[in-house]
Design an enzyme around this catalytic site. Structure first.
Site: not given
Length: 266
Positions: A197, A210
């Site tokens: 990401s 995350y």
């Protein structure tokens, strides 16, 4: 600064116009103009050579294993590669969920849909047996570690159970899959694609759990790439941007699809 504040919304137009005047002035200078033409030709030549020398994989008899195909990127990628002609092994957390049913319906005879929980050693081992039986002669051409979960929560408020669970999926999940399937990937001189990401590059409030896993995924991929180079195996990182709504990670279906036992803040 005072001028920009005064102009407000017109600041961009003014900046663009001034930049255009500067470019025009530079173009009137012969040396500058020749330099622009020269570098434009070099860039154009580079692009043409790149297109003509590009090598495209022939999909026949090439197996691609994709995790996290219940929704989002994994789901779309499985359908796309199947349409191109690859033999796709799409793994879903819910083997009888809506995403898995859609893949079976939309896919060709080459499409294999498996129920795999990447946070479980036993589940990964069972999937390895199936894949070995399918492509033991050719090896596995590609493994796409796409499956992942997400939640928002401040560092102080998120529970240790949440931190542990998201790491078991996002961090140790790709590790489990890579360790299990590397022998098949080496056999095909294939590649591992780890979907991380852009949050693996910078920090945002309420995203610590995350982002920590995605930072780990970046380093894991770089290290594995160095180790696998001698075997002719490629390790590739994909860093998607803001696809939270499209993947289901942050909408109401996210915990249902990716998390058998959702953990709530207490």
């Amino acid at each position: 600064m005072d001028l920009l504040q005064t102009l407000g919304p017109q600041a961009f137009e003014v900046t663009f116009f001034l930049s255009f005047l500067l470019l025009l002035y530079s173009a009137l200078n012969l040396q500058m103009l020749m330099s622009l033409v020269f570098f434009s030709l070099v860039y154009y030549t580079y692009r043409v050579i790149g297109r003509r020398t590009a090598k495209y994989a022939v999909p026949t008899d090439k197996y691609v294993l994709i995790t996290g195909c219940d929704t989002g990127i994994g789901h779309s990628l499985a359908i796309t590669l199947d349409d191109i002609g690859f033999s796709v092994i799409a793994t879903c957390l819910r083997g009888e969920g809506e995403g898995a049913k859609q893949l079976r319906k939309a896919g060709s005879k080459r499409m294999h849909v498996l129920e795999v929980d990447i946070s479980s050693d036993e589940s990964v081992a069972n999937s390895l047996k199936y894949v070995e039986n399918e492509c033991k002669m050719t090896g596995l051409w590609a493994l796409v570690n796409n499956a992942g979960i997400n939640f928002l929560g401040d560092v102080e408020l998120a529970t240790m159970k949440q931190y542990s669970h998201i790491n078991n999926v996002n961090n140790f999940g790709p590790l489990r899959m890579s360790k299990a399937f590397l022998p098949l990937i080496r056999k095909a001189r294939g590649r591992i694609v780890n979907v991380t990401s852009v949050k693996g590059r910078f920090a945002l409030p309420s995203n610590a759990a995350y982002s920590m896993t995605k930072w780990a995924g970046e380093n894991f991929s770089d290290t594995l790439r160095l180790e696998m180079k001698r075997f002719g195996v490629k390790v590739i990182i994909m860093e998607p941007g803001h696809f939270g709504g499209a993947t289901g990670c942050l909408n109401k279906d996210g915990p249902v699809v990716y998390d058998r036992a959702p953990v709530k803040l207490t």
